[in-house]
Design an enzyme around this catalytic site. Structure first.
Site, mmCIF file in Angstrom:
data_model
loop_
_atom_site.group_PDB
_atom_site.id
_atom_site.type_symbol
_atom_site.label_atom_id
_atom_site.label_comp_id
_atom_site.label_asym_id
_atom_site.label_seq_id
_atom_site.Cartn_x
_atom_site.Cartn_y
_atom_site.Cartn_z
ATOM 1 C CD GLU A 124 -2.436 1.491 2.468
ATOM 2 O OE1 GLU A 124 -2.818 0.610 3.274
ATOM 3 O OE2 GLU A 124 -2.882 2.813 2.769
ATOM 4 C CB SER A 218 -2.273 -12.145 8.708
ATOM 5 O OG SER A 218 -2.801 -10.861 9.130
#
Ligand code: F3S
Length: 278
Positions: A124, A218
């Site tokens: 991102e 994660s």
């Protein structure tokens, strides 16, 4: 044993939206590729592969079918590369991320210098940096005030990776203010992460044991497990129901359940069901 689910847990809006778009693409029968694993959840990635949705490194690895952009978004160059190959594009960029990309470009045009508060190298953040650079900005990525270059001068625009904390943003803004730089700040933080962390912490305080569900790769799930472990010594991070060991819950009256933003609802339901059966 009472099983209590955290008020906010599991797939956030952007991840669920990306999953729904991928499943819909699989129903077309044409096959599709995601640029990198759709989410950090090995079980989901394997299920998608069975449905004909495979993860590839870049547009150059796709011969046919659609290309799915993940919720993290991509750089403008990657988007152009997909378009240049004439492949159908399914844009699952989370709308919050798209807003941050737009803010990064606007700040670059307005201020010339852009500080991205976030984790260097995260997909991102790479997207935010590239959007600001395309708009002519000089960009630095900082995780904390110490990362700010000494040579930075006004005007400066600040944009934030959606999963950062308000504290991280405030610390950078304050450090610039101390240098006499009044930054133009676009707060692009998404509260899904914070909501999950706060409700996990509250639940960990009140239960005897807590199960945190999500991929071991994660980072937001691992962070949830760390937060829970601060107040609940019997914190267990699992990916699937068969990892649950009944011995973990010996003597427990209550067990909490929470899950990272990349954990779909059916995985949470499977764990809850198994716990209730114990
Ligand atoms: Fe989007 Fe926030 Fe999730 S930015 S992908 S809804 S954590």
């Amino acid at each position: 044993m009472r099983v209590v689910k955290a008020e906010f847990a599991g797939a956030c809006y952007g991840v669920q939206r990306a999953l729904d778009m991928a499943v819909k693409a699989s129903e077309s029968g044409q096959g599709a590729s995601t640029l990198g694993p759709l989410i950090h959840n090995p079980q989901v990635v394997a299920e998608l592969a069975e449905r004909g949705i495979r993860a590839v490194e870049g547009p150059e690895n796709v011969e046919r079918g659609s290309v799915i952009i993940r919720s993290h978004g991509v750089t403008p160059a990657v988007r152009r590369a997909v378009e240049a190959r004439g492949l159908p594009l399914i844009d699952a960029t989370c709308p919050h991320v798209a807003r941050a990309q737009k803010a990064a470009a606007e700040l670059a045009r307005r201020c010339g210098r852009v500080v991205v508060v976030g984790e260097a190298g995260h997909p991102e953040v790479e997207g935010l940096v590239a959007h600001a650079r395309e708009a002519g900005g000089h960009v630095v990525v900082v995780a904390e005030p110490d990362d700010l270059p000494a040579s930075l001068e006004a005007p400066v625009g600040i944009v934030v990776q959606t999963t950062q904390t308000r504290e991280a943003l405030d610390a950078v803004v304050a450090a610039l203010a101390e240098r006499g730089i009044e930054a133009d700040v676009k707060n692009t933080i998404c509260f899904a992460t914070r909501q999950r962390q706060e409700s996990a912490a509250a639940l960990a305080d009140e239960v005897d044991a807590i199960v945190v569900i999500g991929g071991r790769n994660s980072s937001n799930t691992t962070r949830l497990a760390d937060i829970c472990a601060l107040s609940c010594a019997r914190t267990h991070h699992v990916e699937a129901p068969d990892e649950l060991d009944p011995a973990w819950f010996a003597g427990c009256e209550s067990v909490g359940v929470t899950a990272g933003a990349s954990t779909p609802e059916d995985q949470i339901a499977a764990i809850v069901e198994r716990l209730e059966a114990l």
